[in-house]
Design an enzyme around this catalytic site. Structure first.
Site, PDB file in Angstrom:
ATOM      1  N   GLU A 268      22.139  54.774 -33.192  1.00 45.63           N
ATOM      2  CA  GLU A 268      22.416  53.417 -33.652  1.00 45.63           C
ATOM      3  C   GLU A 268      22.421  53.324 -35.182  1.00 45.63           C
ATOM      4  O   GLU A 268      21.745  52.491 -35.785  1.00 45.63           O
ATOM      5  CB  GLU A 268      21.397  52.432 -33.053  1.00 45.63           C
ATOM      6  CG  GLU A 268      21.484  52.380 -31.537  1.00 45.63           C
ATOM      7  CD  GLU A 268      20.623  51.285 -30.906  1.00 45.63           C
ATOM      8  OE1 GLU A 268      19.559  50.982 -31.447  1.00 45.63           O
ATOM      9  OE2 GLU A 268      21.035  50.760 -29.865  1.00 45.63           O
ATOM     10  N   ASP A 347      19.092  51.196 -21.442  1.00 49.98           N
ATOM     11  CA  ASP A 347      18.297  50.539 -22.481  1.00 49.98           C
ATOM     12  C   ASP A 347      17.477  49.378 -21.925  1.00 49.98           C
ATOM     13  O   ASP A 347      17.811  48.220 -22.153  1.00 49.98           O
ATOM     14  CB  ASP A 347      19.253  50.039 -23.585  1.00 49.98           C
ATOM     15  CG  ASP A 347      18.504  49.638 -24.840  1.00 49.98           C
ATOM     16  OD1 ASP A 347      17.284  49.819 -24.888  1.00 49.98           O
ATOM     17  OD2 ASP A 347      19.154  49.136 -25.774  1.00 49.98           O
ATOM     18  N   GLU A 375      12.805  42.244 -24.307  1.00 50.48           N
ATOM     19  CA  GLU A 375      14.142  42.101 -24.883  1.00 50.48           C
ATOM     20  C   GLU A 375      15.181  41.648 -23.845  1.00 50.48           C
ATOM     21  O   GLU A 375      15.932  40.715 -24.082  1.00 50.48           O
ATOM     22  CB  GLU A 375      14.561  43.436 -25.514  1.00 50.48           C
ATOM     23  CG  GLU A 375      15.956  43.409 -26.100  1.00 50.48           C
ATOM     24  CD  GLU A 375      16.321  44.699 -26.818  1.00 50.48           C
ATOM     25  OE1 GLU A 375      15.477  45.616 -26.904  1.00 50.48           O
ATOM     26  OE2 GLU A 375      17.468  44.799 -27.300  1.00 50.48           O
TER      27      GLU A 375
HETATM   28  C1  GCV Z   1      14.594  49.467 -32.630  1.00 50.84           C
HETATM   29  C2  GCV Z   1      17.720  48.721 -28.429  1.00 50.84           C
HETATM   30  C3  GCV Z   1      17.330  47.509 -29.229  1.00 50.84           C
HETATM   31  C4  GCV Z   1      17.165  47.850 -30.703  1.00 50.84           C
HETATM   32  C5  GCV Z   1      16.123  48.978 -30.824  1.00 50.84           C
HETATM   33  C6  GCV Z   1      16.637  50.160 -29.997  1.00 50.84           C
HETATM   34  C7  GCV Z   1      15.657  51.331 -29.994  1.00 50.84           C
HETATM   35  O1  GCV Z   1      19.012  49.111 -28.748  1.00 50.84           O
HETATM   36  O2  GCV Z   1      18.278  46.501 -29.054  1.00 50.84           O
HETATM   37  O3  GCV Z   1      16.720  46.697 -31.364  1.00 50.84           O
HETATM   38  O4  GCV Z   1      15.925  49.343 -32.173  1.00 50.84           O
HETATM   39  O5  GCV Z   1      16.801  49.761 -28.664  1.00 50.84           O
HETATM   40  O6  GCV Z   1      15.070  51.572 -28.954  1.00 50.84           O
HETATM   41  O7  GCV Z   1      15.509  51.996 -30.995  1.00 50.84           O
END
Ligand code: GCV
Length: 661
Positions: A268, A347, A375
């Protein structure tokens, strides 16, 4: 600082008024953690009985801390025989955990100390039991739903009474370490390992240490470029290696006892070894060598996938990415590296199969990563007690070797025969008065700590314990809250994305219904629904994802007849008319579950209203507000998702209920 926050499960509500009783405590040996254990017992017992607690000599004390070198690290034995009680342990941490266990048991038994007859020996199931914070230095929290950071504000570190209370909560639940900052390291966080922050970090670390908690820090892979003056972060470059070695020396000189570093690399937008044509073992091992002289660990996150990938073809599949990246590296990591793996291949959706990487890695230490910050599960506006889900994950047999192969076995290192491993939870805490936004979300904080410590616990036991410790011995409160907690994940799932599809929420924010809302869906929707069918074919005839599992599991998922139906659309693309074992077709299942989920969310609200006067006023007011919102949001989910499928298919609900609002 005036205390404006609750004690959660360390409230210690009165069991019996005993103002004339004095309970004495003595220890065979001294230490800062032992000292904390004494103070925790004093605080707890004085609150439970309105008695006095004082220190005494070992031979005459009511509660004695004894040394038992025969007990494994962090383990304890409690022997309570009415007029005497001993807590034995091999190390100081064992005494601390034993003290919290005694306080817990007294509240379960609801009796005075001198009436308790109880024996318990426990050694933690997992050596690593970590809370992972995604806190940013300015004070905000990535995916935080309970206020601002407890550790940072305006690029400064907070060390205060609340830090102590946080440590108390974490230790009493069973945690033994925490990462305090976001693994998306940015801004001032880049300087966390520098003179700018060592002094306050050391004060924070001292507090954590007294509660047996190791401090970990998330670092960025390109620190040698960001902090140093190097032009590369290539892990095989000698200058990079010596930069990290010098840095590690400096860090541990300033923060002796630090647990280690956490890294999110090549994920990411985060930089990593791929930029230099190197792999993740090259990256992790280089760091591991730098921290090894100080006993440091590298927690290396495995959340690696190409978020911009074009997956319109039939084989490209994000679910396959973790396994594809890490399986070729099995056995290549140093002994002080632990791979941190999300529970599912995607995720933290409301339902996913267990990541095949967990069953694949045979020679590598693993840390299961679960997310208690909600989340995708209601963001602590909705109740979603996740322990039933975590229990299923831990009980999943990966069928990957002839020895014990449940997830709970594999993360304990039973297959790789190495000592490190365990559970890490993406934290759900913040500086809200109740720590977790939704008062019931504290059950997830408490619960995952307890489960990591004692992997045999059931979600039911944990829920009852948590209610009893938090709200005292009130049968009606227990009955209602237990029922809501235990039903909360299934209810949430009902009005959310059906049958393992995932997402269907607003992109970015990840809250609120949006059937086409997956942010990386520019190459097609996540669910691939059209007017005839939906779901993704992940069998060997499709993306080939099922081939990442051991043969027995592959077979189970591959065959639509044996595939667990709650995940059937994760594994298979099926027509709406496909008949489920309930006798309903998929479309009708979607309609029915969405109507039921919204109805049950409304029932949660009326049940909570039945607790007016039994819960503290502020708690009741907060809960009432959240359950009202959940009811309204669940109706919205129901209508948006049902309407989407009605428009897609043109087929109405069999029961004639209104779909288009
Ligand atoms: C810390 C998901 C979340 C991100 C997070 C990522 C991760 O994509 O939306 O906010 O980033 O997981 O686990 O690193």
């Amino acid at each position: 600082m005036k205390k404006t926050w609750t004690n959660c499960w360390l409230e210690y509500p009165l069991i019996q008024d005993q103002p004339d009783v004095t309970i004495t405590v003595a220890s065979e040996w001294d230490g800062v953690i032992i000292n904390r254990a004494y103070h925790e017992l004093k605080r707890g017992l004085e609150s439970l009985y309105h008695c006095q607690v004082t220190q005494a000599v070992v031979t005459t004390a009511d509660i004695r801390f004894l040394k038992d070198p025969g007990l494994s690290a962090e383990g304890y034995t409690i022997n309570a025989k009415k007029d005497s009680c001993t807590i034995s342990a091999g190390d100081e941490k064992g005494i601390l955990y034993g003290s919290f266990a005694l306080l817990r048991q007294l509240q379960i038994a609801q009796c005075p100390l001198h009436e308790l007859t109880w024996q318990e020996t426990k050694v933690p199931s997992n050596p690593l039991r970590l809370m992972i914070h995604w806190d940013n230095l300015p004070g905000d929290i990535e995916r935080g739903y309970a206020g601002d950071s407890l550790f940072f504000k305006n690029n400064h570190i907070l060390v205060n009474e609340r830090s102590i209370d946080y440590a108390r909560l974490a230790a009493s639940a069973g945690f033994n370490g925490l990462v305090i900052n976001n693994s998306n390291v940015a801004g001032a966080a880049i300087e966390l390992i520098s003179d700018r922050f060592y002094a306050p970090l050391s004060r924070l670390q001292e507090i954590f240490h007294q509660y047996g908690l190791k401090l970990f820090i998330a670092v960025d892979f390109t620190m040698p470029m960001l902090m140093g003056d190097l032009e590369t972060a290539d892990p095989t470059d000698p200058d990079v290696q010596s930069w990290w070695q010098r840095k590690a020396k400096e860090v541990w000189e300033n923060l002796p006892g630090l647990g280690g570093f956490m890294v999110k690399a090549d994920s990411e937008g985060r930089p990593g070894p791929y930029a230099y044509g190197k792999n993740h073992a090259d990256g992790a091992n280089m760091l591991a060598d730098a921290v090894a002289p100080y006993g440091g660990l590298i927690l290396w996150r495995c959340f690696v996938y190409d978020c911009q990938q074009d997956w319109r073809d039939t084989v490209t599949d994000r679910a396959k990415a973790g396994y594809d990246h890490y399986m070729p590296l099995d056995g290549c990591f140093r002994d002080n590296v632990v791979l941190e793996i999300k529970n599912g291949p995607m995720d933290f959706q409301v339902r996913e199969p267990v990541s095949p990487l967990i069953g694949g890695l045979a020679k590598t230490q693993m840390l299961l990563e679960v997310q208690i910050t909600q989340e995708y599960t209601g963001q602590q506006r909705h109740v979603c007690y996740l322990l039933p889900w975590f229990r299923q994950i831990l009980d999943q047999d990966m069928c990957c070797w002839e020895g014990p192969s449940k997830v709970s076995d594999l993360i304990q290192g039973k297959r790789c025969g190495k000592p490190l491993g365990g559970i890490s939870a993406i934290a759900n805490t913040g500086n809200d008065p109740n720590w977790t936004g939704h008062d019931l979300a504290a059950a997830n904080f408490y619960g995952i700590g307890r489960l990591a410590f004692d992997i045999s616990l059931s979600p039911e036991t944990i829920a009852r314990e948590w209610i009893r410790l938090t709200y005292g011995d009130q049968p009606k409160v227990e009955e209602v809250l237990f029922d809501i907690l235990m039903n909360s994940w299934p209810v949430y799932e009902k009005y959310n994305a059906p049958l393992g599809i995932g997402w269907m929420c607003n992109p970015g924010f990840h809250y609120g219904p949006n059937p086409n809302g997956y942010e990386y869906s520019r190459w097609g929707t996540y669910h691939r629904a059209d007017h005839q069918a939906l779901g993704i074919d992940r069998t060997t005839a499709g993306t080939g994802y099922t081939a990442q599992y051991a043969p027995n599991l592959q077979k189970l998922y591959e065959d639509v007849e044996t595939c667990p139906e709650e995940m059937i659309l994760f594994f298979h693309r099926l027509p709406y008319s496909y008949m489920l074992k309930t006798g309903k077709n998929i479309l009708q299942h979607i309609y029915d579950t969405h109507f039921e989920g919204a109805e049950q969310a409304a029932q949660f609200l009326s049940r909570i209203e039945g607790l007016a006067g039994l819960l503290p006023d502020d708690v009741y007011a907060r809960m009432h507000e959240r359950f009202t919102l959940q009811k309204e949001n669940a109706e919205e989910w129901r209508d948006v998702v049902n309407t989407f499928f009605y428009r897609m298919t043109g087929i109405p609900d069999e029961h004639g209920r209104t779909i288009y609002p």
